[in-house]
Design a protein around this motif. Structure first.
Motif, PDB file in Angstrom:
ATOM      1  N   VAL A  12       0.887  -1.121   0.253  1.00 48.17           N
ATOM      2  CA  VAL A  12      -0.016  -0.119   0.084  1.00 48.17           C
ATOM      3  C   VAL A  12       0.866   1.308  -0.154  1.00 48.17           C
ATOM      4  CG1 VAL A  12      -1.605   1.310   1.266  1.00 48.17           C
ATOM      5  CG2 VAL A  12      -1.842  -1.112   0.952  1.00 48.17           C
ATOM      6  N   LYS A  15       2.180   2.085  -3.454  1.00 51.82           N
ATOM      7  CA  LYS A  15       1.391   2.640  -4.367  1.00 51.82           C
ATOM      8  C   LYS A  15       0.931   4.112  -4.108  1.00 51.82           C
ATOM      9  CE  LYS A  15      -0.756  -1.914  -5.493  1.00 51.82           C
ATOM     10  NZ  LYS A  15      -1.967  -2.447  -5.878  1.00 51.82           N
ATOM     11  N   VAL A  16       0.826   4.444  -2.459  1.00 52.01           N
ATOM     12  CA  VAL A  16       0.654   5.645  -2.307  1.00 52.01           C
ATOM     13  C   VAL A  16       1.673   6.662  -2.789  1.00 52.01           C
ATOM     14  CG1 VAL A  16       0.547   7.523  -0.256  1.00 52.01           C
ATOM     15  CG2 VAL A  16      -0.822   5.114  -0.243  1.00 52.01           C
ATOM     16  N   SER A  19       1.671   6.718  -6.701  1.00 55.36           N
ATOM     17  CA  SER A  19       0.575   7.779  -7.418  1.00 55.36           C
ATOM     18  C   SER A  19       0.682   9.324  -6.961  1.00 55.36           C
ATOM     19  CB  SER A  19      -0.920   7.108  -6.762  1.00 55.36           C
ATOM     20  OG  SER A  19      -1.058   7.377  -5.391  1.00 55.36           O
ATOM     21  N   ASN A  20       1.430   9.454  -5.909  1.00 51.22           N
ATOM     22  CA  ASN A  20       1.533  10.940  -5.404  1.00 51.22           C
ATOM     23  C   ASN A  20       2.887  11.483  -5.766  1.00 51.22           C
ATOM     24  OD1 ASN A  20      -1.101  11.840  -3.770  1.00 51.22           O
ATOM     25  ND2 ASN A  20      -0.542   9.596  -3.183  1.00 51.22           N
ATOM     26  N   VAL A  76       6.204   9.086   2.181  1.00 45.11           N
ATOM     27  CA  VAL A  76       5.550   8.215   2.558  1.00 45.11           C
ATOM     28  C   VAL A  76       6.199   7.291   3.419  1.00 45.11           C
ATOM     29  CG1 VAL A  76       3.812   6.218   1.976  1.00 45.11           C
ATOM     30  CG2 VAL A  76       3.880   8.116   0.559  1.00 45.11           C
ATOM     31  N   ASP A 152      -4.942  -1.213  -4.025  1.00 46.32           N
ATOM     32  CA  ASP A 152      -5.396   0.200  -4.659  1.00 46.32           C
ATOM     33  C   ASP A 152      -6.368   1.090  -3.953  1.00 46.32           C
ATOM     34  OD1 ASP A 152      -3.620  -0.415  -6.786  1.00 46.32           O
ATOM     35  OD2 ASP A 152      -5.160  -1.666  -7.740  1.00 46.32           O
ATOM     36  N   ALA A 155      -4.618   2.542  -0.840  1.00 47.12           N
ATOM     37  CA  ALA A 155      -4.092   3.701  -1.418  1.00 47.12           C
ATOM     38  C   ALA A 155      -4.561   4.962  -1.737  1.00 47.12           C
ATOM     39  CB  ALA A 155      -3.015   3.423  -2.451  1.00 47.12           C
ATOM     40  N   GLN A 156      -5.817   4.725  -2.516  1.00 48.21           N
ATOM     41  CA  GLN A 156      -6.714   6.037  -2.736  1.00 48.21           C
ATOM     42  C   GLN A 156      -7.183   6.676  -1.304  1.00 48.21           C
ATOM     43  OE1 GLN A 156      -9.471   4.171  -5.520  1.00 48.21           O
ATOM     44  NE2 GLN A 156      -7.955   4.455  -7.239  1.00 48.21           N
ATOM     45  N   ILE A 158      -6.139   6.790   1.404  1.00 47.44           N
ATOM     46  CA  ILE A 158      -4.838   7.431   2.248  1.00 47.44           C
ATOM     47  C   ILE A 158      -4.518   8.775   1.611  1.00 47.44           C
ATOM     48  CG2 ILE A 158      -2.548   7.174   2.748  1.00 47.44           C
ATOM     49  CD1 ILE A 158      -3.084   4.189   3.012  1.00 47.44           C
ATOM     50  N   THR A 159      -4.562   8.482   0.227  1.00 49.58           N
ATOM     51  CA  THR A 159      -4.155   9.788  -0.716  1.00 49.58           C
ATOM     52  C   THR A 159      -5.238  11.264  -0.349  1.00 49.58           C
ATOM     53  OG1 THR A 159      -3.124   8.522  -2.180  1.00 49.58           O
ATOM     54  CG2 THR A 159      -3.927  10.733  -2.970  1.00 49.58           C
TER      55      THR A 159
END
Length: 168
Positions: A12, A15-16, A19-20, A76, A152, A155-156, A158-159
């Motif tokens: 996770v 992925k965070v 994606s950021n 992260v 996924d 991760a979204q 958390i974002t």
């Protein structure tokens, strides 16, 4: 990001970070690098002992600063295991969003076995370095059950939580 072994923290967190466009910093990687520098085994028991030694010798602030290496944004952090380290990270990064990942024991055991770990997961969790998980959970801004959603989706979530914190 913290939580019990085999909950999906690394997956996770990766992925965070991806994606950021953030840098992934892992306490586990820090300990493994120290083990490599000392020419120590990288088995779980040795790494747990070494992590505890580093925590004692460097202190929570020193351990946090060693991980961050002057970074204070767009990171992260994965693998927090001590409440005093979490508090040191908060002092260094006041906008830190603390995420605790969880899953039922049977799911954790299944994941533990699937990753090829030898021995029972419960045997590895009795080490003192794992003893503060309940305290860390109590200080989390976000708690996510990874048995209920995909990595996924976690991760979204958390974002979104992190962006909401920065916006306030």
């Amino acid at each position: 990001m913290t939580g019990p072994m085999a909950v999906g923290k690394s997956t996770v967190a990766g992925k965070v970070a991806m994606s950021n466009d953030s840098v992934l910093l892992s306490f586990g990687d820090l300990v493994r690098a120290e083990a490599q520098q000392r020419d120590l085994s990288r088995d779980r028991a040795t790494l747990q002992e070494l992590g505890q030694e580093l925590h004692t010798r460097w202190g929570p602030r020193g351990l946090s600063e060693a991980l961050l290496q002057e970074r204070r944004a767009d990171v992260v952090i994965e693998g927090v295991r001590h409440l005093d380290v979490l508090e040191a990270l908060h002092a260094l990064m006041p906008d830190l969003v603390v995420v605790f990942l969880t899953a039922p024991p049977d799911v954790l055991d299944e994941r533990w076995t699937a990753r090829g770990a030898t021995g029972a997961r419960t045997a590895a969790t009795i080490h003192g370095v794992e003893s503060e998980l309940d305290l860390l959970r109590n200080h989390a801004s976000v708690i996510i059950d990874t048995a209920q959603i995909s990595s996924d989706a976690a991760a979204q979530m958390i974002t979104v939580a992190a962006r909401a914190t920065v916006a306030t």
